[in-house]
Each structure stands twice: as C-alpha cells, then as structure tokens.
Write a protein that holds these residues in place. Structure first.
Motif, mmCIF file in Angstrom:
data_model
loop_
_atom_site.group_PDB
_atom_site.id
_atom_site.type_symbol
_atom_site.label_atom_id
_atom_site.label_comp_id
_atom_site.label_asym_id
_atom_site.label_seq_id
_atom_site.Cartn_x
_atom_site.Cartn_y
_atom_site.Cartn_z
ATOM 1 N N PRO A 55 0.708 -1.325 -0.051
ATOM 2 C CA PRO A 55 -0.008 -0.015 0.240
ATOM 3 C C PRO A 55 0.902 1.171 0.043
ATOM 4 C CG PRO A 55 -0.400 -1.386 1.937
ATOM 5 C CD PRO A 55 0.427 -2.024 1.173
ATOM 6 N N CYS A 56 1.908 1.251 0.444
ATOM 7 C CA CYS A 56 2.864 2.306 0.564
ATOM 8 C C CYS A 56 3.416 2.850 -0.543
ATOM 9 C CB CYS A 56 4.106 2.141 1.665
ATOM 10 S SG CYS A 56 3.664 1.374 3.056
ATOM 11 N N ASN A 57 3.589 1.775 -1.649
ATOM 12 C CA ASN A 57 3.774 2.227 -2.974
ATOM 13 C C ASN A 57 2.790 2.071 -4.024
ATOM 14 O OD1 ASN A 57 6.017 1.743 -1.397
ATOM 15 N ND2 ASN A 57 7.274 0.395 -2.864
ATOM 16 N N GLY A 87 5.689 -5.483 0.652
ATOM 17 C CA GLY A 87 4.922 -4.926 1.307
ATOM 18 C C GLY A 87 5.275 -5.064 2.905
ATOM 19 N N GLU A 88 5.670 -4.164 3.509
ATOM 20 C CA GLU A 88 6.236 -4.557 4.970
ATOM 21 C C GLU A 88 5.001 -5.151 5.758
ATOM 22 O OE1 GLU A 88 9.480 -4.003 5.690
ATOM 23 O OE2 GLU A 88 9.050 -4.731 7.704
ATOM 24 N N THR A 89 3.836 -4.499 5.693
ATOM 25 C CA THR A 89 2.720 -5.118 6.606
ATOM 26 C C THR A 89 2.072 -6.341 5.911
ATOM 27 O OG1 THR A 89 1.294 -3.475 5.321
ATOM 28 C CG2 THR A 89 2.403 -2.852 7.387
ATOM 29 N N GLN A 90 2.566 -6.770 4.757
ATOM 30 C CA GLN A 90 1.632 -7.735 4.094
ATOM 31 C C GLN A 90 2.550 -9.273 3.970
ATOM 32 O OE1 GLN A 90 -1.723 -6.786 3.436
ATOM 33 N NE2 GLN A 90 -0.858 -5.196 4.493
ATOM 34 N N GLY A 123 9.343 2.900 -1.719
ATOM 35 C CA GLY A 123 9.229 3.582 -0.563
ATOM 36 C C GLY A 123 9.159 2.623 0.769
ATOM 37 N N CYS A 124 8.219 2.025 0.500
ATOM 38 C CA CYS A 124 8.071 0.873 1.631
ATOM 39 C C CYS A 124 9.344 0.418 2.167
ATOM 40 C CB CYS A 124 7.176 -0.138 1.386
ATOM 41 S SG CYS A 124 6.262 -0.962 2.813
ATOM 42 N N ASP A 125 9.511 0.015 3.316
ATOM 43 C CA ASP A 125 10.946 -0.239 4.039
ATOM 44 C C ASP A 125 12.063 -0.930 3.135
ATOM 45 O OD1 ASP A 125 9.442 0.797 5.979
ATOM 46 O OD2 ASP A 125 9.873 -0.607 7.426
ATOM 47 N N LYS A 126 11.563 -1.996 2.730
ATOM 48 C CA LYS A 126 12.611 -2.704 1.948
ATOM 49 C C LYS A 126 12.766 -2.619 0.322
ATOM 50 C CE LYS A 126 13.164 -4.355 6.080
ATOM 51 N NZ LYS A 126 12.036 -3.974 6.803
ATOM 52 N N GLY A 195 1.090 6.333 0.727
ATOM 53 C CA GLY A 195 2.392 6.750 1.011
ATOM 54 C C GLY A 195 2.987 5.922 2.183
ATOM 55 N N THR A 196 3.883 6.224 2.752
ATOM 56 C CA THR A 196 4.701 5.444 3.471
ATOM 57 C C THR A 196 4.602 5.698 4.991
ATOM 58 O OG1 THR A 196 6.582 6.793 3.481
ATOM 59 C CG2 THR A 196 6.800 4.699 2.218
ATOM 60 N N CYS A 197 4.685 4.852 5.999
ATOM 61 C CA CYS A 197 4.543 5.452 7.229
ATOM 62 C C CYS A 197 5.031 6.760 7.730
ATOM 63 C CB CYS A 197 5.368 4.347 8.327
ATOM 64 S SG CYS A 197 4.687 2.673 8.109
ATOM 65 N N MET A 198 4.350 7.389 8.413
ATOM 66 C CA MET A 198 4.527 8.963 8.660
ATOM 67 C C MET A 198 5.387 9.266 9.698
ATOM 68 S SD MET A 198 1.813 8.535 10.396
ATOM 69 C CE MET A 198 0.421 8.133 9.476
ATOM 70 N N SER A 202 11.769 3.005 9.062
ATOM 71 C CA SER A 202 12.879 2.709 8.059
ATOM 72 C C SER A 202 12.617 3.210 6.657
ATOM 73 C CB SER A 202 12.738 1.212 7.821
ATOM 74 O OG SER A 202 13.120 0.488 8.930
ATOM 75 N N ALA A 203 11.156 3.377 6.204
ATOM 76 C CA ALA A 203 10.911 3.978 5.015
ATOM 77 C C ALA A 203 11.122 5.525 4.924
ATOM 78 C CB ALA A 203 9.338 3.753 4.751
ATOM 79 N N SER A 204 10.777 6.256 5.924
ATOM 80 C CA SER A 204 11.266 7.727 6.027
ATOM 81 C C SER A 204 12.876 7.810 6.371
ATOM 82 C CB SER A 204 10.440 8.246 7.277
ATOM 83 O OG SER A 204 9.227 8.349 7.311
HETATM 84 FE FE1 FES Z 1 5.238 0.609 4.437
HETATM 85 FE FE2 FES Z 1 5.759 1.480 6.859
HETATM 86 S S1 FES Z 1 4.921 -0.302 6.270
HETATM 87 S S2 FES Z 1 6.345 2.294 4.936
#
Ligand code: FES
Length: 576
Positions: A55-57, A87-90, A123-126, A195-198, A202-204
C-alpha cells in the motif's frame, strides 16, 4: 547513432542496422513507439515497485507518469518496468527475507535490458534498499524517487503515527487502559492516504538517507505522498536523470564514503531507524566502500537528536516537511557534513542546502537546544555480542541505559507469544527479556520482533519499559530499551544461543558493553552441548534455502555472500 558526443549502452541494441537491431526495435514498436525514438537518445529505465500488495507504493504508477514527462521533455526515452514489491505489513515471514531477492531482480533487470540510466521508485521499508543494492551492482546513473509519507494519522482529535501508535495503543489494551473496540477504531484514521509510514520508520529514514547521500532531489524524503510537489519532484527527476545519463554520472560517483558518512550523521540527527545500519552496510559492500558498525557509533556521537518526531519524539512527517525537512536538519549540522559531496541535482550537497531554513523550531531544534543528546546508534560489544549489537538510545529509557538483571529467556517467538502473559511467569521489571531464533538465518529473514511485548501483569502495574535483547530487528517506528541485531545470531551459534533463564546480563550503554555474567568455561561447555543437539535444517529447497545458506550476519548488512560487490553493466552476448 549518438546523442551529442556520447554513444549510449542502449545503442548496442537499438542502434544496429542488422537482424539483432530489427529484433530489439520491432517488438518495442508494438508499444506504439515511433521509429525516431531509437535515434541514439538515452533510454531511462523506471524501476517501479508499485503493487496493490504494497500500500505504501500503491500510487507509484501515477508518480512514474510524471518521471516520464520529465524524461521525454529532456530528450530521453522512458521505459517503465516492474520489480518485486515488498509490502512490510503484508509479507510473511518478513519482507526483509526478500530484500536480497528484490536486489537480484533489480540488478539483472537493469543489466539485461538496453537501459542507460535508471530511476528507482520505491518507498516501503525494504523496497528502497533492495532497489539501491541491485542498482549499485550495475552502477549506471541512478536516481531515487520515494513514495513520500502518508498524511498524518488522525484519531478522535489527535495525531497518531504509523506503527508507533500501534505499539502504544496495543500495549494500552493489554494493560487494560483502552477498550479493544477503541483500538480497532483507530485503524482507518491511522492510514488515510497513499504513502509510507509517517513516523521516522525505516521508509522515512531510507528516503532521508537517499536525500542526504545525494541520490535524490531535495525534499524527496518529506514531501507528503499526495502533495502536488512530489509530482513536480518526479518530473524534475525525469529531466535530471537524462542529464546524468548524458554525463555518465554513475551511482558510485555519488554514493562515496563521504555520502555514507553524511547519511549516517543525518540519520542520527533525525532519529532514524536501526534498520538503516543494515541497509547501508549492505550497500557499502556492493560499492566497495569501507564501512563498519564502528562508523555508526563514532558518527552518532557527533550530532544530537534534532527532530522531535515519533518514535523518538512527538511530531509526524507532515510536520517535519512543513518545518523545513531534511535540508533544514542538514543546515543545522552542516559543520559535520561533507558539503562538497556531489549530488544528482548537479550541485554539491552544500549548494543544495544553502537556502534551507527552519520554519518551526519546535519540530527541528537547534544544536544548542536539541531534543536529546543521545542520537543515532550505540554499537555494543561483549561476550554476548562478539560481533556487535545495536540500540537506539533516543527511543530507549535513560533509566535503563545502565542495567543489570536476571534473564528471562524465550527460545522462539512462538514460546514468547505463548508465555509472555502467563500469570505464573517468573518475572519482574528488573528482569531482562531475551529472545532467540529471530536473526537472519533463524527466523529466517531477521523479523521486526525485537520490541517484545511486556508481560501483561507488569503492564497492569504501570511498567512501560524493560531491557530486551534479541538477534531480531525492530520496526523503525518502534521504541523501548531494546538491544537488537545481536551478532552472531543464535542460529549461527552465537553466545545468545546458550543464555538461560536466571543468568545475569549486564548492559552498559555509555560504555557500549553487553555481557553475559557467566564464566568463559561455562559458555564454552554450553555451546558444545548446543552444537551437539542441532536439529536437521528445516528448509531444504528454494529461495529460503539459498538465503539461509548464504546470508551474512547483521554486522555485514545481511547481504548474500555471493552478491557482495558489483559486476558492472556489460553483457557480451546477444539473445538470438
Ligand atoms: Fe510501508 Fe511502513 S509499512 S513504509
């Protein structure tokens, strides 16, 4: 078939007056490309980790269109291609398991195709580190456009931060301070835009690192994902990447040792994620830049924590952007930075930040009045972590910076989950939670489970932090006195493997010490017994096996051993 003076790599495919040239061009024309776009102009790959499962991307297809505008306008040929999205959360068991797989895909996609330069959309962490690792091993001109952070989370009249408030609110539920239905009501308000975690997860952090290293245009890290100016940044990136292709300004010319040091300093000042150490060590390994954990500790001592942002502080990424963003932080620590470092903007880092200003001193502090004195990472050593472990002091409790306590050990994550809330668990707030089996080989993939939940019975008594130690990582959005990345990991036979409940552990953060207070003979005896009782390997095939057999430990960035280094862009043979 040249563009000005320079003959591009893509001309070896598209510039040929023979059967192979026919093959390379003809099939591309099926996409509606006119013949004159194969006139020797630079071909710009747009490596896109768009996915509805990330979702972040999920907005990156739209962002790619703006990059293309800029490329066309500057006289290049933009060609977008997909790369595995993480997807970090998936993803189970953890997206980190697949960072190196993404890196392999990106590397071979760039090298195998007629591309002269590349824009990485992630964008998402990895996704950002995976793309950078792959691109580094080819070393074409490269730019990063990040997803950008989500809008600030909102819940019942207050701001809530991605991840950070998940950990806070879920502990409040377990402590009996919040109702479960109120917790679930926060879901929609937390994630209310692309967008990524605000938070400074790690993404920011990686987006900030890309900006600090000069691999992305100014404001890349903080412009909200939905802000029209992120589209402008993408457009301008399209223009710039054509110029970098024409000048053959390769990634390795930007990502120098100086750039890594700038990135570590900035990461410390913004309260960056512990994961950054792993990704930067791996990236340095691809580029042949000498970098070690010791550099993180040394550079972290040079700057204080300047940004009051979750999880180390209270604000969120929107606030950070409106306060001036990464450029304003760099201006504040300019004496420590290598300002003559080149960047993809065509200017030096110093020129990029010359006009930067801070517009909110509550969010971005001065060096004289920082959020906290301790920033970045403390790198610990001792008989419990012979090759190192890390802790993020800005997210830890100062009262636990020095602590000695009795270990309460969990051999696996499953055992932790089964026992942590058992009223019969023999534990108090002075104990040290120890978790094994969560490192690169053990989990596998070194999951973000190092910020172990506290026992319910202690939460109910108002205990909000305890010393925790593991070979895991933790989310950059998480907080607590959490020692991570213990190396070697337990699965690789590190001393962590033989810690037993009841052992005493000494942590001395200011002295950078982590000791198991057990004699050397006893440690050796236990390790011998541990080795003799190893079960058969669980994974016998596929990517899991490849990963477990070849992954390096955290102090070397968890890259696969055979991926360290670079192979360049050259491919000798034709396909038909
Ligand atoms: Fe994608 Fe945090 S879950 S940036």
């Amino acid at each position: 078939m040249t563009d000005g003076k320079r003959q591009f790599r893509s001309a070896r495919s598209y510039g040929r007056a023979d059967r192979d040239g026919f093959i390379h061009r003809s099939w591309m024309k099926s996409e509606g490309l006119p013949g004159d776009v194969f006139d020797g102009r630079p071909v710009i790959g747009i490596c896109n980790t768009w996915s509805e499962l990330t979702p972040c991307n999920a907005h990156l297809r739209e962002i790619a269109e703006f990059v293309k505008r800029g490329v066309w306008e500057a006289g290049g040929l933009p060609l977008e291609f997909p790369a595995m999205s993480l997807g970090e959360t998936q993803m189970r068991p953890t997206a980190m398991l697949f960072r190196n797989l993404l890196a392999m895909e990106v590397e071979e996609s760039i090298r195998g195709n007629p591309i002269d330069a590349v824009v990485l959309l992630g964008g998402c962490d990895k996704t950002t580190p995976g793309q950078l690792l792959g691109a580094a091993s080819v070393d074409l001109p490269t730019m990063v456009v990040s997803s950008g952070p989500m809008l600030n989370g909102k819940f019942r009249g207050r701001d809530i931060g991605s991840g950070t408030d998940v950990w806070k609110l879920s502990e409040a539920v377990r402590a009996g301070e919040m109702k479960a239905q109120d917790f679930f009501a926060a879901e929609s308000g937390m994630s209310r835009s692309p967008g990524t975690c605000m938070t400074m997860g790690s993404a920011s952090t990686m987006a900030s690192v890309a900006e600090a290293m000069g691999l992305a245009l100014p404001d890349n890290a903080t412009l909200p994902a939905v802000d029209s100016r992120r589209r402008v940044l993408a457009h301008e990136t399209g223009r710039r990447i054509v110029a970098l292709a024409r000048g053959n300004v390769r990634l390795s010319q930007i990502a120098t040792r100086q750039a890594f040091e700038n990135a570590i300093l900035v990461s410390a000042a913004i309260g960056g994620s512990t994961n950054t150490a792993i990704h930067l060590l791996a990236l340095a390994g691809r580029l042949g830049v000498k970098l070690s954990l010791a550099d993180f500790d040394r550079l972290s001592r040079e700057v204080p924590l300047l940004v009051d942002l979750q999880p180390s502080g209270k604000y969120l990424m929107e606030d950070f952007h409106y306060a001036g963003g990464v450029a304003a932080v760099m201006k504040e620590i300019a004496p420590q930075l290598a300002l003559d470092a080149p960047t993809v903007s065509g200017k030096t880092l110093g020129e990029n930040i010359a006009d930067a200003e801070c517009y909110n001193r509550d969010v971005i502090r001065t060096r004289d009045a920082p959020v906290g004195q301790h920033a970045g990472l403390w790198v610990l050593h001792g008989n419990l972590a012979p090759s190192g472990a890390v802790i993020k002091p800005s997210a830890a409790s100062p009262s636990l910076y020095r602590h000695k306590g009795r270990a309460v050990v969990f051999e696996t994550i499953e055992e932790l989950r089964a026992r942590i809330d058992d009223p019969a668990l023999d534990i108090d707030e002075n104990c040290v939670l120890v978790l094994k089996g969560c490192g690169p080989k053990g989990y596998p993939g070194m999951a973000e489970v190092g910020n172990m939940p506290l026992p319910r019975k202690l939460l109910e008594r108002g205990v909000h932090d305890m010393l925790r130690i593991s070979d895991a990582r933790m989310s950059g959005t998480a907080f607590g006195t959490v020692i991570l990345h213990v190396t070697p990991e337990s699965e690789a036979g590190g001393p962590l493997a033989i810690v037993q409940s009841g052992d005493e552990i000494l942590f001395d953060g200011p002295a950078r010490k982590l000791e198991l207070l057990v004699s050397g003979e006893e440690i050796a005896r236990r390790l011998e017994a541990w080795r003799a009782s190893r079960p058969a390997p669980k994974y016998g095939r596929g990517y899991y096996k490849l990963y477990i057999d070849h992954v390096l430990q955290a102090d070397r960035g968890c890259d696969l051993d055979f991926l360290v280094g670079a192979s360049g862009a050259e491919v000798e043979r034709e396909s038909h």
